[in-house]
Write an enzyme that holds these catalytic residues in place. Structure first.
Site, PDB file in Angstrom:
ATOM      1  N   CYS A  45       0.938  -1.495  -0.007  1.00  0.00           N
ATOM      2  CA  CYS A  45      -0.155  -0.362   0.147  1.00  0.00           C
ATOM      3  C   CYS A  45       0.446   1.559  -0.459  1.00  0.00           C
ATOM      4  O   CYS A  45       0.682   2.340  -0.682  1.00  0.00           O
ATOM      5  CB  CYS A  45      -0.575   0.303   1.741  1.00  0.00           C
ATOM      6  SG  CYS A  45      -2.187  -1.324   1.049  1.00  0.00           S
ATOM      7  N   ASP A 139     -23.107  10.744 -11.841  1.00  0.00           N
ATOM      8  CA  ASP A 139     -24.710  10.555 -11.098  1.00  0.00           C
ATOM      9  C   ASP A 139     -24.782   9.138 -10.333  1.00  0.00           C
ATOM     10  O   ASP A 139     -25.157   9.386  -9.623  1.00  0.00           O
ATOM     11  CB  ASP A 139     -25.331   9.233 -12.190  1.00  0.00           C
ATOM     12  CG  ASP A 139     -24.563   8.386 -12.393  1.00  0.00           C
ATOM     13  OD1 ASP A 139     -23.761   7.725 -12.143  1.00  0.00           O
ATOM     14  OD2 ASP A 139     -24.988   7.168 -13.533  1.00  0.00           O
TER      15      ASP A 139
END
Length: 220
Positions: A45, A139
């Site tokens: 990470c 959206d």
């Protein structure tokens, strides 16, 4: 709840490295990437967060916001950021959510409901499933979900390629073939008859098969 393509991205409030946010308000009316991490100070990470920071201008150019999440506290994120800058050359330049009560991880179906309500004492292996990438459209619908194992670093160049495809196909009646990159020929969707397609796509339409018709990238 499970998260499927086309679902509305779940809303939430959370503390981040850039202050408290209301997620849907933060999203606004543009595209966004939410990518998750099982724990701070983990090696794979660390490389991902640094690389994402380096290529953030590419996401900016496409109008795409970036936000990360790890189950550890925001204070740990700030300390981790210094390590990321030192080892990767670039510190995170986007907000990182602190999810110490595991609420967002559960909301996005990355941890089971019975995982508890605290990140304290949890190991990276306990949170191994918090390795998702979500692309969210204007959206607020989920457009893409990627899930990676902890041992495999994510390919964010591929993420940019997919976003290019999704943004193109959202505005033109086309699909993109395997390994497509911006500027390559695209596929005319089957809902458009060939004669209509020839009128609509003025750069030309090639009929390989009645169900497989290509045209130059209409955005190029």
């Amino acid at each position: 709840m499970s998260i499927r393509l086309g679902d509305t991205a779940p809303d939430f409030e959370a503390d981040t490295t850039e202050g408290r946010i209301h997620f849907h308000e933060w999203l606004g009316d543009g595209w966004a990437v939410l990518f998750s991490h099982p724990k701070d100070f983990t090696p794979v990470c660390t490389t991902e967060l640094g690389y994402m920071a380096k290529i953030k201008p590419e996401f900016d150019r496409r109008g795409v916001k970036i936000i990360g999440i790890s189950v550890d506290p925001v204070d740990d994120h700030h300390r981790w950021s210094k390590d990321i800058a030192e080892t990767q050359g670039t510190a995170p330049n986007y907000p990182m959510i602190g999810d110490t009560e595991l609420k967002v991880a559960k909301l996005y179906d990355m941890l089971p409901a019975g995982a508890g309500d605290s990140s304290a004492g949890r190991t990276p292996a306990d949170n191994a499933t918090v390795r998702n990438v979500f692309v969210i459209g204007p959206d607020k619908k989920v457009k893409l979900v990627l899930v990676y194992p902890m041992s495999t670093g994510r390919n964010f160049d591929e993420l940019l390629r997919v976003i290019d495809s999704m943004q193109l196909t959202a505005t033109h009646s086309v699909a993109t073939p395997a390994n497509w990159n911006r500027g390559d020929d695209v596929i005319v969707v089957n809902t458009i008859p060939t004669e209509e397609a020839r009128k609509r796509f003025t750069k030309g339409v090639t009929e390989v098969k009645p169900y497989l018709r290509t045209t130059p990238d209409p955005s190029a």
